[in-house]
Design a protein around this motif. Structure first.
Motif, PDB file in Angstrom:
ATOM      1  N   TYR A  30       0.849  -1.187   0.000  1.00 30.50           N
ATOM      2  CA  TYR A  30       0.000   0.000   0.000  1.00 30.50           C
ATOM      3  C   TYR A  30       0.886   1.239   0.000  1.00 30.50           C
ATOM      4  O   TYR A  30       1.989   1.243   0.559  1.00 30.50           O
ATOM      5  CB  TYR A  30      -0.883   0.038   1.247  1.00 30.50           C
ATOM      6  N   SER A  31       0.398   2.300  -0.628  1.00 34.67           N
ATOM      7  CA  SER A  31       1.056   3.601  -0.519  1.00 34.67           C
ATOM      8  C   SER A  31      -0.006   4.665  -0.269  1.00 34.67           C
ATOM      9  O   SER A  31      -1.184   4.462  -0.592  1.00 34.67           O
ATOM     10  CB  SER A  31       1.847   3.934  -1.787  1.00 34.67           C
ATOM     11  N   SER A  32       0.418   5.795   0.306  1.00 33.22           N
ATOM     12  CA  SER A  32      -0.506   6.888   0.605  1.00 33.22           C
ATOM     13  C   SER A  32       0.164   8.210   0.255  1.00 33.22           C
ATOM     14  O   SER A  32       1.009   8.708   1.003  1.00 33.22           O
ATOM     15  CB  SER A  32      -0.896   6.861   2.093  1.00 33.22           C
ATOM     16  N   PHE A  33      -0.219   8.763  -0.913  1.00 31.54           N
ATOM     17  CA  PHE A  33       0.325  10.031  -1.393  1.00 31.54           C
ATOM     18  C   PHE A  33      -0.800  10.859  -2.003  1.00 31.54           C
ATOM     19  O   PHE A  33      -1.728  10.298  -2.597  1.00 31.54           O
ATOM     20  CB  PHE A  33       1.409   9.792  -2.453  1.00 31.54           C
ATOM     21  N   SER A  43       4.274  13.016  -5.968  1.00 31.14           N
ATOM     22  CA  SER A  43       3.599  11.800  -5.502  1.00 31.14           C
ATOM     23  C   SER A  43       3.401  10.808  -6.641  1.00 31.14           C
ATOM     24  O   SER A  43       3.587   9.596  -6.468  1.00 31.14           O
ATOM     25  CB  SER A  43       2.249  12.159  -4.887  1.00 31.14           C
ATOM     26  N   ARG A  44       3.028  11.321  -7.804  1.00 25.98           N
ATOM     27  CA  ARG A  44       2.823  10.433  -8.960  1.00 25.98           C
ATOM     28  C   ARG A  44       4.120   9.731  -9.328  1.00 25.98           C
ATOM     29  O   ARG A  44       4.114   8.532  -9.657  1.00 25.98           O
ATOM     30  CB  ARG A  44       2.278  11.228 -10.148  1.00 25.98           C
ATOM     31  N   ILE A  69      -1.505  -1.097  -4.083  1.00 27.48           N
ATOM     32  CA  ILE A  69      -2.736  -0.331  -3.862  1.00 27.48           C
ATOM     33  C   ILE A  69      -2.322   1.100  -3.533  1.00 27.48           C
ATOM     34  O   ILE A  69      -1.833   1.385  -2.429  1.00 27.48           O
ATOM     35  CB  ILE A  69      -3.574  -0.912  -2.709  1.00 27.48           C
ATOM     36  N   ALA A  70      -2.482   2.016  -4.501  1.00 31.18           N
ATOM     37  CA  ALA A  70      -2.077   3.414  -4.318  1.00 31.18           C
ATOM     38  C   ALA A  70      -3.275   4.217  -3.810  1.00 31.18           C
ATOM     39  O   ALA A  70      -4.207   4.501  -4.563  1.00 31.18           O
ATOM     40  CB  ALA A  70      -1.562   3.991  -5.624  1.00 31.18           C
ATOM     41  N   LEU A  71      -3.254   4.564  -2.524  1.00 29.91           N
ATOM     42  CA  LEU A  71      -4.345   5.316  -1.909  1.00 29.91           C
ATOM     43  C   LEU A  71      -4.091   6.811  -2.043  1.00 29.91           C
ATOM     44  O   LEU A  71      -2.947   7.266  -2.044  1.00 29.91           O
ATOM     45  CB  LEU A  71      -4.468   4.944  -0.433  1.00 29.91           C
ATOM     46  N   ASP A  72      -5.170   7.585  -2.137  1.00 30.27           N
ATOM     47  CA  ASP A  72      -5.061   9.036  -2.187  1.00 30.27           C
ATOM     48  C   ASP A  72      -4.869   9.565  -0.766  1.00 30.27           C
ATOM     49  O   ASP A  72      -5.752   9.423   0.083  1.00 30.27           O
ATOM     50  CB  ASP A  72      -6.324   9.634  -2.810  1.00 30.27           C
TER      51      ASP A  72
END
Length: 392
Positions: A30-33, A43-44, A69-72
């Motif tokens: 998971y990431s959160s950016f 972030s992109r 899973i790239a979270l906003d």
């Protein structure tokens, strides 16, 4: 770079999180950016770098597929972080039994919200950009750094250097520039006091004299000017906690016509500051903690070429860090496909001498990168000009 830290750690109940087992074929990073606002471009690049790390391994390791899973991590149109958004992101990852890694968040404040949640779930959390010292070091805000690790075990490592390094490197820079005695100032904030403390410790180690220490406040400026005019110092160190504090300091030195070399932390790196420094500009030296790629390294060149080929844009240093953090975790999983969260965390935090795109990676006992690479700037012609790269 100093990030405004609103340490609003969300209260959450401890939950029992199922651990991934060898029979679970898909693992998740998971990431959160933030996807909107001023930080969205950087972030992109980091999200793309994580995707590239997975893609280069054929989408998995040792027969297990890996999903990103790239979270906003932003809220509203401006993409600013919020405790509600970040706590929800961290909870989602923590409660997913197939999640082994959480990369991010972008800011230090958001990281302060996420860490207690991921720590209770023993979920490895890796920081490419958060720089607040108290996330890993004691002696900053109340309860730091222990309040981020309620289990008593660390689950966080980062490649962004803690801001405290700016104080240490500034002392080495001042000494190598021929300075003999430095006056050390702070503006009363925990950030400024902490950096001043680290500057003083490093200065004494290197034989740089400390001419005095004082707080820079509106009520004491006349007395401070008097001390600086005594002529016992040839330089000043100051870590402003805001651009406004940096501007007020610049105006004081300019108005008092003090010909001292000033070393500042990167909070001063703004257009507003440039407009305010006046005739003292040529004697200012500012450290930047945003990181700069060592483009001469073979590892960087190879990564940059692959990234450019995949996305038709050049990568940033933060993207290289995100790529390295994802790769380091994937490497540990490859060695042991059935690894659980706690063991993965121990292995990654024990990293020593890992050759990455961003450099050679080793973490200390706090989870901070051992190496230091900061850029020093001077002011020339109304703009910031790179003066030197300072490495540890």
């Amino acid at each position: 770079m100093l990030l405004v830290v609103a340490l609003l750690v969300a209260g959450c109940t401890e939950t029992s999180v199922p651990q991934p087992t060898p029979s679970t074929q898909t693992l998740r990073i998971y990431s959160s950016f933030p996807t909107k606002g001023a930080s969205s471009y950087e972030s992109r690049l980091m999200v793309q770098a994580i995707d590239l790390a997975i893609r280069e391994r054929g989408g998995g390791v040792s027969g297990r597929s890996v999903e990103h899973i790239a979270l906003d991590g932003g809220s509203g149109e401006n993409g600013e972080w919020s405790p509600l958004v970040e706590s929800a992101n961290a909870e989602r990852a923590a409660n997913d039994p197939q999640a082994l890694v959480y990369i991010g968040p972008y800011t230090s404040g958001a990281t302060g919200v996420a860490l207690p949640i991921t720590n209770r779930a023993h979920l490895l959390t890796l920081g490419p950009t958060a720089t607040w010292p108290g996330l890993t070091l004691d002696g900053w805000e109340e309860g730091e750094s222990g309040k981020y690790f309620p289990t008593g075990e660390r689950n966080f490592a980062r490649l962004a250097l803690p801001d405290s390094r700016q104080g240490e490197v500034a002392a080495r820079w001042a000494s190598s520039s021929g300075m003999k005695r430095t006056f050390v100032l702070n503006d009363g904030s925990s950030y400024s006091i902490g950096l001043a403390r680290h500057f003083t410790i490093e200065a004494k180690k290197g034989g740089l004299g400390i001419a005095g220490e004082a707080a820079f406040t509106p009520s004491d400026q006349a007395a401070l000017v008097g001390k600086l005019r005594e002529g016992v110092a040839d330089a000043i160190f100051f870590a402003p906690s805001s651009t406004g504090s940096a501007i007020n300091f610049a105006r004081l030195l300019d108005g008092a016509q003090l010909s001292l070399t000033a070393f500042l932390s990167d909070t001063a790196m703004s257009d507003q500051f440039l407009e305010a420094v006046g005739d003292n500009a040529s004697r200012w030296r500012i450290l930047y903690n945003g990181g700069e790629a060592n483009t001469d390294r073979a590892g960087w060149k190879a990564f940059a070429s692959r990234f450019q080929g995949a996305y038709s844009i050049p990568p940033s240093q933060a993207a290289a860090r995100a790529y390295d953090l994802a790769n380091r975790a994937l490497e540990a999983i490859k060695i042991d496909p059935g690894i659980d969260r706690a063991e993965l965390t121990r292995r990654v935090l024990a990293t020593r001498g890992y050759e990455g795109a961003s450099g050679v990676i080793s973490f200390d006992e706090n989870g901070d990168s051992v190496s230091s690479r900061l850029v020093g700037y001077r002011i020339e012609g109304g703009r910031f000009v790179k003066d030197k790269v300072i490495e540890q």
